[in-house]
Write a protein that holds these residues in place. Structure first.
Motif, mmCIF file in Angstrom:
data_model
loop_
_atom_site.group_PDB
_atom_site.id
_atom_site.type_symbol
_atom_site.label_atom_id
_atom_site.label_comp_id
_atom_site.label_asym_id
_atom_site.label_seq_id
_atom_site.Cartn_x
_atom_site.Cartn_y
_atom_site.Cartn_z
ATOM 1 N N LYS A 1 -8.690 -11.630 -30.337
ATOM 2 C CA LYS A 1 -8.202 -10.670 -28.730
ATOM 3 C C LYS A 1 -7.064 -10.747 -28.005
ATOM 4 N N ARG A 2 -6.467 -12.382 -28.348
ATOM 5 C CA ARG A 2 -5.283 -12.616 -27.743
ATOM 6 C C ARG A 2 -4.148 -11.749 -28.100
ATOM 7 N N HIS B 1 -4.848 -8.407 -29.301
ATOM 8 C CA HIS B 1 -4.814 -7.668 -28.944
ATOM 9 C C HIS B 1 -4.504 -7.362 -27.431
ATOM 10 N N GLN B 2 -4.786 -8.650 -26.669
ATOM 11 C CA GLN B 2 -3.981 -8.762 -25.132
ATOM 12 C C GLN B 2 -2.535 -9.092 -25.310
ATOM 13 N N GLU C 1 -1.019 -5.445 -25.767
ATOM 14 C CA GLU C 1 -0.718 -4.215 -25.145
ATOM 15 C C GLU C 1 0.542 -4.917 -23.622
ATOM 16 N N GLN C 2 0.325 -6.640 -23.493
ATOM 17 C CA GLN C 2 1.327 -6.739 -22.548
ATOM 18 C C GLN C 2 3.153 -6.210 -23.224
#
Length: 167
Positions: free
Chosen positions: A13-14, A16-17, A20-21
């Motif tokens: 999850k981290r 992909h976050q 994206e950022q």
């Protein structure tokens, strides 16, 4: 390319976050590659695969060792006046000597490429261990002259950030 760093994250999850950022930044990184379970395999990423680097070194060394070996073989047959390949005639004998030198240059390029370990081999081995522990990696490459977004990387609370190199 500019700088290359690998960010080690404990959760997908981290990963992909952060990806994206970073992709939304201006200027965006030149390359972002997620590596881990369900993502790109480590062996498919050139910067994280030592065998690809070794093949690249071998090809580079072969480009100058093979011609050098050919001319050394021809020169050796002229200097020694040996008739090892007398069946091929005078010109053929020198040509065979050159071809044997060419082959020696090719073998030398394999031996030299295999004997040299890259500075990043230890770092890549550590990254492979992290991946085997169940972590994910994010390879980030910036364009020349663009600084790595260190603040953004630290905000993601990575387990570690490994610098692969500056080009």
């Amino acid at each position: 390319m500019g700088s290359s760093v690998v960010v080690v994250l404990s959760s997908r999850k981290r990963l992909h976050q952060l990806k994206e950022q970073l992709a939304s930044l201006s200027p965006a990184p030149a390359r972002l590659v997620a590596v881990g379970a369900g993502e790109t395999a480590m062996a498919d990423v050139d910067e994280l695969n030592p065998s690809i680097a070794r093949k690249r070194r071998q090809k580079g060394m072969a480009t100058w060792l093979m011609p050098f070996g050919f001319f050394a073989g021809v020169t050796f047959t002229f200097m020694t006046d040996l008739d090892t390949f007398a069946f091929a005639g005078e010109v053929g004998s020198h040509l065979i000597g050159g071809l044997l030198g060419l082959g020696s240059g090719l073998m030398g390029s394999y031996a030299a490429a295999a004997s040299v370990s890259s500075d990043s081999d230890d770092r890549i081995r550590a990254l492979r261990n992290r991946l085997e522990e169940g972590n994910w990696l994010l390879l980030l490459e910036t364009a020349t002259g663009v600084e790595v977004p260190w603040t953004r990387l630290q905000e993601a609370k990575p387990q570690s950030v490994v610098r692969l190199g500056d080009n």
